[in-house]
Design a protein around this motif. Structure first.
Motif, PDB file in Angstrom:
ATOM      1  N   TRP A 165      25.584 -13.888  39.610  1.00  0.00           N
ATOM      2  CA  TRP A 165      25.799 -15.332  38.732  1.00  0.00           C
ATOM      3  C   TRP A 165      26.136 -14.789  37.508  1.00  0.00           C
ATOM      4  N   CYS A 166      26.826 -15.786  36.856  1.00  0.00           N
ATOM      5  CA  CYS A 166      27.390 -15.584  35.347  1.00  0.00           C
ATOM      6  C   CYS A 166      26.169 -15.258  34.410  1.00  0.00           C
ATOM      7  N   SER A 167      25.239 -15.832  34.817  1.00  0.00           N
ATOM      8  CA  SER A 167      23.972 -15.675  33.807  1.00  0.00           C
ATOM      9  C   SER A 167      22.932 -15.714  34.535  1.00  0.00           C
ATOM     10  N   SER A 168      22.064 -14.566  34.489  1.00  0.00           N
ATOM     11  CA  SER A 168      20.745 -14.530  35.179  1.00  0.00           C
ATOM     12  C   SER A 168      19.722 -15.314  34.695  1.00  0.00           C
ATOM     13  N   THR A 169      19.634 -15.810  33.313  1.00  0.00           N
ATOM     14  CA  THR A 169      18.852 -16.918  32.655  1.00  0.00           C
ATOM     15  C   THR A 169      19.376 -18.355  33.220  1.00  0.00           C
ATOM     16  N   GLY A 170      20.470 -18.546  33.324  1.00  0.00           N
ATOM     17  CA  GLY A 170      20.980 -19.851  33.710  1.00  0.00           C
ATOM     18  C   GLY A 170      21.309 -19.950  35.416  1.00  0.00           C
ATOM     19  N   CYS A 171      22.287 -19.797  35.599  1.00  0.00           N
ATOM     20  CA  CYS A 171      22.671 -19.819  37.130  1.00  0.00           C
ATOM     21  C   CYS A 171      21.790 -18.909  37.940  1.00  0.00           C
ATOM     22  N   GLY A 172      21.384 -17.732  37.545  1.00  0.00           N
ATOM     23  CA  GLY A 172      20.514 -17.138  38.713  1.00  0.00           C
ATOM     24  C   GLY A 172      19.232 -17.613  38.622  1.00  0.00           C
ATOM     25  N   ASN A 173      18.491 -18.305  37.544  1.00  0.00           N
ATOM     26  CA  ASN A 173      17.274 -18.678  37.309  1.00  0.00           C
ATOM     27  C   ASN A 173      17.304 -19.876  38.380  1.00  0.00           C
ATOM     28  N   ARG A 174      18.281 -21.011  38.138  1.00  0.00           N
ATOM     29  CA  ARG A 174      18.328 -22.092  39.149  1.00  0.00           C
ATOM     30  C   ARG A 174      18.355 -21.686  40.495  1.00  0.00           C
ATOM     31  N   GLN A 175      18.971 -20.708  40.679  1.00  0.00           N
ATOM     32  CA  GLN A 175      19.210 -20.378  42.233  1.00  0.00           C
ATOM     33  C   GLN A 175      17.895 -19.953  42.685  1.00  0.00           C
ATOM     34  N   LYS A 176      17.177 -19.051  42.135  1.00  0.00           N
ATOM     35  CA  LYS A 176      15.731 -18.657  42.374  1.00  0.00           C
ATOM     36  C   LYS A 176      14.908 -20.041  42.730  1.00  0.00           C
ATOM     37  N   THR A 177      14.825 -20.655  41.701  1.00  0.00           N
ATOM     38  CA  THR A 177      14.227 -21.874  41.795  1.00  0.00           C
ATOM     39  C   THR A 177      14.424 -22.933  42.889  1.00  0.00           C
ATOM     40  N   ARG A 178      15.717 -22.882  43.165  1.00  0.00           N
ATOM     41  CA  ARG A 178      15.977 -23.807  44.252  1.00  0.00           C
ATOM     42  C   ARG A 178      15.542 -23.075  45.540  1.00  0.00           C
ATOM     43  N   ALA A 179      15.717 -21.775  45.630  1.00  0.00           N
ATOM     44  CA  ALA A 179      15.066 -21.101  46.794  1.00  0.00           C
ATOM     45  C   ALA A 179      13.582 -21.154  47.125  1.00  0.00           C
ATOM     46  N   TYR A 180      12.897 -21.264  45.813  1.00  0.00           N
ATOM     47  CA  TYR A 180      11.377 -21.200  45.829  1.00  0.00           C
ATOM     48  C   TYR A 180      11.093 -22.604  46.520  1.00  0.00           C
ATOM     49  N   ARG A 181      11.776 -23.663  45.777  1.00  0.00           N
ATOM     50  CA  ARG A 181      11.297 -24.970  46.225  1.00  0.00           C
ATOM     51  C   ARG A 181      11.662 -25.281  47.714  1.00  0.00           C
ATOM     52  N   ALA A 182      12.831 -24.605  48.077  1.00  0.00           N
ATOM     53  CA  ALA A 182      13.159 -24.760  49.669  1.00  0.00           C
ATOM     54  C   ALA A 182      11.989 -24.188  50.524  1.00  0.00           C
ATOM     55  N   ARG A 183      11.569 -23.197  50.336  1.00  0.00           N
ATOM     56  CA  ARG A 183      10.462 -22.475  50.905  1.00  0.00           C
ATOM     57  C   ARG A 183       9.323 -23.081  50.487  1.00  0.00           C
ATOM     58  N   ARG A 184       8.977 -23.822  49.540  1.00  0.00           N
ATOM     59  CA  ARG A 184       7.620 -24.688  49.628  1.00  0.00           C
ATOM     60  C   ARG A 184       7.827 -25.916  50.528  1.00  0.00           C
ATOM     61  N   SER A 185       8.990 -26.539  50.507  1.00  0.00           N
ATOM     62  CA  SER A 185       9.159 -27.826  51.098  1.00  0.00           C
ATOM     63  C   SER A 185       9.187 -27.483  52.804  1.00  0.00           C
ATOM     64  N   GLN A 186       9.150 -26.362  53.132  1.00  0.00           N
ATOM     65  CA  GLN A 186       9.150 -26.140  54.496  1.00  0.00           C
ATOM     66  C   GLN A 186       7.851 -26.423  55.391  1.00  0.00           C
ATOM     67  N   PRO A 187       7.914 -27.147  56.303  1.00  0.00           N
ATOM     68  CA  PRO A 187       6.484 -27.466  56.937  1.00  0.00           C
ATOM     69  C   PRO A 187       5.971 -26.237  57.266  1.00  0.00           C
ATOM     70  N   ASN A 188       4.719 -26.091  56.917  1.00  0.00           N
ATOM     71  CA  ASN A 188       3.789 -24.969  57.415  1.00  0.00           C
ATOM     72  C   ASN A 188       3.477 -25.030  58.876  1.00  0.00           C
ATOM     73  N   VAL A 189       4.320 -24.191  59.487  1.00  0.00           N
ATOM     74  CA  VAL A 189       3.974 -24.158  61.084  1.00  0.00           C
ATOM     75  C   VAL A 189       2.709 -24.175  61.628  1.00  0.00           C
ATOM     76  N   SER A 190       1.893 -23.301  61.005  1.00  0.00           N
ATOM     77  CA  SER A 190       0.569 -22.899  61.493  1.00  0.00           C
ATOM     78  C   SER A 190      -0.260 -24.403  61.501  1.00  0.00           C
ATOM     79  N   SER A 191       0.150 -25.347  60.519  1.00  0.00           N
ATOM     80  CA  SER A 191      -0.707 -26.504  60.523  1.00  0.00           C
ATOM     81  C   SER A 191      -0.255 -27.745  61.254  1.00  0.00           C
ATOM     82  N   VAL A 192       0.866 -27.380  61.940  1.00  0.00           N
ATOM     83  CA  VAL A 192       1.425 -28.507  62.748  1.00  0.00           C
ATOM     84  C   VAL A 192       0.621 -28.752  63.910  1.00  0.00           C
TER      85      VAL A 192
END
Ligand SMILES: [Zn+2]
Length: 192
Positions: A165-192
């Motif tokens: 990423w061109c900036s670890s504090t800018g683009c890199g950080n946004r990418q990590k936040t996005r990946a974190y949100r994607a992981r959290r929004s995934q349905p928890n398989v064990s509770s289905v």
């Protein structure tokens, strides 16, 4: 102000950096302002202004403008690929570069230089810089940011040369936040 001055890019890469980034695809929020991107050479007149800002030839007609945009786009396509895959984009770059005639000159120390031919378009200087970075092993350090909302061409100055990423504090950080949100929004398989 030239982009290479603002981002303190060394002179050996500055012209190539500035030319590749004449297309700004950044679309994210920085300091509460959304970047809207833009094309600094979107008309022949704007290309002329860009040349002037970079102490290059100012004469631009419709044909020269068309060739310049083709070269810029081919360079960006090349730089967007990870270095091991860049050969795939070389033929298109070769085609776009072929009209910028270059002469080979050897100096007193035996070093080979590429000099744009007299009367050739001055964008040959961009290709000279491209060549010099390639033969000194620095071209792999010129990369396009992996963020799809960015695409900024940056110089990777990290020791291992593995920045994405061109900036670890800018683009890199946004990418990590996005990946974190994607992981959290995934349905928890064990509770289905
Ligand atoms: Zn970026």
């Amino acid at each position: 102000m030239r982009l290479s001055d603002r981002y303190e890019v060394p002179p050996g890469a500055a012209l190539l950096y500035d030319f590749a980034n004449t297309l700004d695809e950044r679309r994210y929020v920085v300091d509460h302002m959304r970047l809207t991107g833009g094309d600094a050479i979107e008309t022949p007149a704007r290309l002329g202004a860009w040349f002037k800002q970079h102490d290059l030839s100012e004469h631009v007609d419709a044909g020269a403008w068309h060739d310049a945009v083709a070269l810029r786009n081919a360079l960006r396509s090349y730089l967007k690929l990870p270095p091991p895959e860049r050969r795939a984009a070389a033929p298109a770059l070769d085609t776009a570069a072929s009209i910028y005639g270059l002469r080979v000159e050897t100096d007193a120390e035996g070093r080979v230089n590429l000099i744009p031919q007299a009367g050739a378009d001055t964008l040959g200087m961009v290709l000279v810089q491209f060549h010099l970075l390639a033969i000194t092993g620095q071209l792999d350090r010129l990369k396009a940011c992996a963020d799809p909302d960015c695409g900024w061409v940056f110089l990777d100055r990290s020791k291992p040369g593995s920045r994405r990423w061109c900036s670890s504090t800018g683009c890199g950080n946004r990418q990590k936040t996005r990946a974190y949100r994607a992981r959290r929004s995934q349905p928890n398989v064990s509770s289905v």
